[in-house]
Design a protein around this motif. Structure first.
Motif, PDB file in Angstrom:
ATOM      1  N   THR A 167       0.835  -1.202   0.000  1.00  0.00           N
ATOM      2  CA  THR A 167       0.000   0.000   0.000  1.00  0.00           C
ATOM      3  C   THR A 167       0.871   1.253   0.000  1.00  0.00           C
ATOM      4  N   LEU A 168       0.561   2.174  -0.894  1.00  0.00           N
ATOM      5  CA  LEU A 168       1.264   3.451  -0.944  1.00  0.00           C
ATOM      6  C   LEU A 168       0.473   4.497  -0.154  1.00  0.00           C
ATOM      7  N   LYS A 169       1.195   5.341   0.554  1.00  0.00           N
ATOM      8  CA  LYS A 169       0.556   6.451   1.270  1.00  0.00           C
ATOM      9  C   LYS A 169       1.400   7.693   1.042  1.00  0.00           C
ATOM     10  N   LEU A 170       0.755   8.752   0.618  1.00  0.00           N
ATOM     11  CA  LEU A 170       1.433  10.003   0.341  1.00  0.00           C
ATOM     12  C   LEU A 170       1.184  10.965   1.499  1.00  0.00           C
ATOM     13  N   VAL A 171       2.275  11.525   2.037  1.00  0.00           N
ATOM     14  CA  VAL A 171       2.204  12.434   3.166  1.00  0.00           C
ATOM     15  C   VAL A 171       2.965  13.707   2.801  1.00  0.00           C
ATOM     16  N   GLN A 172       2.466  14.853   3.239  1.00  0.00           N
ATOM     17  CA  GLN A 172       3.093  16.111   2.845  1.00  0.00           C
ATOM     18  C   GLN A 172       3.393  17.013   4.033  1.00  0.00           C
ATOM     19  N   ASN A 173       4.450  17.790   3.849  1.00  0.00           N
ATOM     20  CA  ASN A 173       4.812  18.910   4.720  1.00  0.00           C
ATOM     21  C   ASN A 173       4.875  18.547   6.204  1.00  0.00           C
ATOM     22  N   ASP A 174       4.052  19.185   7.059  1.00  0.00           N
ATOM     23  CA  ASP A 174       4.194  19.001   8.504  1.00  0.00           C
ATOM     24  C   ASP A 174       3.934  17.573   8.963  1.00  0.00           C
ATOM     25  N   GLU A 175       3.234  16.791   8.158  1.00  0.00           N
ATOM     26  CA  GLU A 175       2.917  15.417   8.551  1.00  0.00           C
ATOM     27  C   GLU A 175       4.093  14.471   8.350  1.00  0.00           C
ATOM     28  N   VAL A 176       5.049  14.846   7.521  1.00  0.00           N
ATOM     29  CA  VAL A 176       6.131  13.925   7.151  1.00  0.00           C
ATOM     30  C   VAL A 176       6.948  13.452   8.349  1.00  0.00           C
ATOM     31  N   PRO A 177       7.441  14.345   9.219  1.00  0.00           N
ATOM     32  CA  PRO A 177       8.241  13.854  10.354  1.00  0.00           C
ATOM     33  C   PRO A 177       7.488  12.877  11.250  1.00  0.00           C
ATOM     34  N   LYS A 178       6.182  13.059  11.380  1.00  0.00           N
ATOM     35  CA  LYS A 178       5.389  12.158  12.222  1.00  0.00           C
ATOM     36  C   LYS A 178       5.425  10.736  11.685  1.00  0.00           C
ATOM     37  N   TYR A 179       5.301  10.617  10.364  1.00  0.00           N
ATOM     38  CA  TYR A 179       5.282   9.286   9.768  1.00  0.00           C
ATOM     39  C   TYR A 179       6.679   8.668   9.707  1.00  0.00           C
ATOM     40  N   MET A 180       7.699   9.511   9.573  1.00  0.00           N
ATOM     41  CA  MET A 180       9.054   8.972   9.538  1.00  0.00           C
ATOM     42  C   MET A 180       9.425   8.346  10.871  1.00  0.00           C
ATOM     43  N   GLY A 181       8.787   8.800  11.940  1.00  0.00           N
ATOM     44  CA  GLY A 181       9.153   8.294  13.254  1.00  0.00           C
ATOM     45  C   GLY A 181       8.066   7.506  13.961  1.00  0.00           C
ATOM     46  N   THR A 217      17.750  24.771  12.362  1.00  0.00           N
ATOM     47  CA  THR A 217      18.706  25.720  11.779  1.00  0.00           C
ATOM     48  C   THR A 217      18.046  26.719  10.844  1.00  0.00           C
ATOM     49  N   GLY A 218      16.722  26.622  10.708  1.00  0.00           N
ATOM     50  CA  GLY A 218      16.009  27.569   9.860  1.00  0.00           C
ATOM     51  C   GLY A 218      16.233  27.352   8.384  1.00  0.00           C
ATOM     52  N   ARG A 219      16.658  26.146   8.029  1.00  0.00           N
ATOM     53  CA  ARG A 219      16.911  25.837   6.613  1.00  0.00           C
ATOM     54  C   ARG A 219      16.130  24.573   6.255  1.00  0.00           C
ATOM     55  N   TYR A 220      14.824  24.696   6.342  1.00  0.00           N
ATOM     56  CA  TYR A 220      13.917  23.573   6.095  1.00  0.00           C
ATOM     57  C   TYR A 220      13.260  23.767   4.733  1.00  0.00           C
ATOM     58  N   PRO A 221      13.118  22.695   3.949  1.00  0.00           N
ATOM     59  CA  PRO A 221      12.511  22.843   2.621  1.00  0.00           C
ATOM     60  C   PRO A 221      11.118  23.473   2.692  1.00  0.00           C
ATOM     61  N   GLU A 222      10.801  24.247   1.684  1.00  0.00           N
ATOM     62  CA  GLU A 222       9.488  24.893   1.611  1.00  0.00           C
ATOM     63  C   GLU A 222       8.385  23.866   1.436  1.00  0.00           C
ATOM     64  N   LYS A 223       8.683  22.818   0.672  1.00  0.00           N
ATOM     65  CA  LYS A 223       7.706  21.750   0.450  1.00  0.00           C
ATOM     66  C   LYS A 223       8.397  20.401   0.663  1.00  0.00           C
ATOM     67  N   VAL A 224       7.695  19.501   1.349  1.00  0.00           N
ATOM     68  CA  VAL A 224       8.224  18.157   1.596  1.00  0.00           C
ATOM     69  C   VAL A 224       7.129  17.141   1.280  1.00  0.00           C
ATOM     70  N   VAL A 225       7.473  16.143   0.494  1.00  0.00           N
ATOM     71  CA  VAL A 225       6.534  15.086   0.140  1.00  0.00           C
ATOM     72  C   VAL A 225       7.183  13.735   0.438  1.00  0.00           C
ATOM     73  N   LEU A 226       6.467  12.881   1.135  1.00  0.00           N
ATOM     74  CA  LEU A 226       6.913  11.521   1.410  1.00  0.00           C
ATOM     75  C   LEU A 226       5.992  10.545   0.690  1.00  0.00           C
ATOM     76  N   ILE A 227       6.567   9.738  -0.188  1.00  0.00           N
ATOM     77  CA  ILE A 227       5.818   8.655  -0.831  1.00  0.00           C
ATOM     78  C   ILE A 227       6.327   7.365  -0.209  1.00  0.00           C
ATOM     79  N   GLY A 228       5.513   6.807   0.664  1.00  0.00           N
ATOM     80  CA  GLY A 228       5.919   5.628   1.411  1.00  0.00           C
ATOM     81  C   GLY A 228       5.146   4.397   0.996  1.00  0.00           C
ATOM     82  N   CYS A 229       5.800   3.258   1.144  1.00  0.00           N
ATOM     83  CA  CYS A 229       5.157   1.979   0.809  1.00  0.00           C
ATOM     84  C   CYS A 229       5.220   1.063   2.020  1.00  0.00           C
TER      85      CYS A 229
END
Length: 218
Positions: free
Chosen positions: A82-96, A117-129
């Motif tokens: 199963t693929l699940k797509l997660v974006q932006n603020d939700e990504v760290p939650k799913y990574m951990g 460090t104030g150098r965080y990507p403007e957009k983050v997308v996680l495509i997880g399986c």
């Protein structure tokens, strides 16, 4: 690379495949990045990286990215493949959420440090399986997980196109020097050269080496 004239302020786009190809379905993220590079060329502002299990060594790449797209095997507690797509603020939650290995702990720290460090990507997308099997050292992707690569790439291409990555079918052969995956770990060669179970026991003698001991830190 696919050379297109871009303005100097074009966003820096990072495509990152993380995981460990030596532990079966944990290699999903790396295999997606590998396949994307083999099939497509991109604009000069796009970088593809086999992040493997490098953890904090990836921090400079993440800090330099405006847009970040991650492929990974993630234990969502769903059906295998199963693929699940997660974006932006939700990504760290799913990574951990349910760490399958130390690479996810390490990458969660990368995201936290980038934010600190104030150098965080403007957009983050996680495509997880959702993986099926990870306790198979030297193994490759199970069939359900391998079938998920194509739809994962299609999801990624939608974002990459919208971000200005200018994906185009590859017309220039990919050299070994350019390939993000080492030649001996490329999917087909890796699978073809795997010894049989008879000649290469997968987990050693469990009378002396339990599974949790045999598996090295990654």
């Amino acid at each position: 690379m696919h050379h297109v004239d871009f303005p100097n302020d074009a966003p820096a786009i990072l495509v990152l495949g993380i995981g460990n190809v030596l532990w079966a379905d944990e290699g999903f993220g790396v295999r997606c990045a590998e396949m994307l590079q083999r099939r497509f060329e991109f604009a000069p502002n796009v970088q593809l990286i086999d992040g493997g299990t490098q953890g904090l060594y990836l921090i400079q790449h993440v800090q330099s990215a405006d847009y970040l797209l991650i492929f990974d095997a993630v234990d969502y507690g769903m059906a295998p493949g199963t693929l699940k797509l997660v974006q932006n603020d939700e990504v760290p939650k799913y990574m951990g959420a349910k760490k399958m290995s130390l690479h996810q702990t390490g990458f969660q720290e990368v995201l936290a440090l980038a934010e600190l460090t104030g150098r965080y990507p403007e957009k983050v997308v996680l495509i997880g399986c959702q993986p099926e099997e990870i306790e198979d050292y030297g193994g490759s992707l199970r069939s359900l997980i391998k079938k998920a690569i194509e739809p994962a790439l299609q999801q990624a291409l939608v974002f990459l196109q919208a971000w200005g990555a200018a994906p185009a079918i590859r017309t220039t052969p990919l050299s070994e020097e350019e390939a993000i995956t080492l030649p001996h770990l490329a999917l087909e060669r890796y699978e073809a050269q795997r010894p049989s179970e008879e000649t290469a026991p997968r987990i050693g003698d469990e009378r002396f080496l339990p599974r949790e001991v045999v598996r090295p830190c990654v």
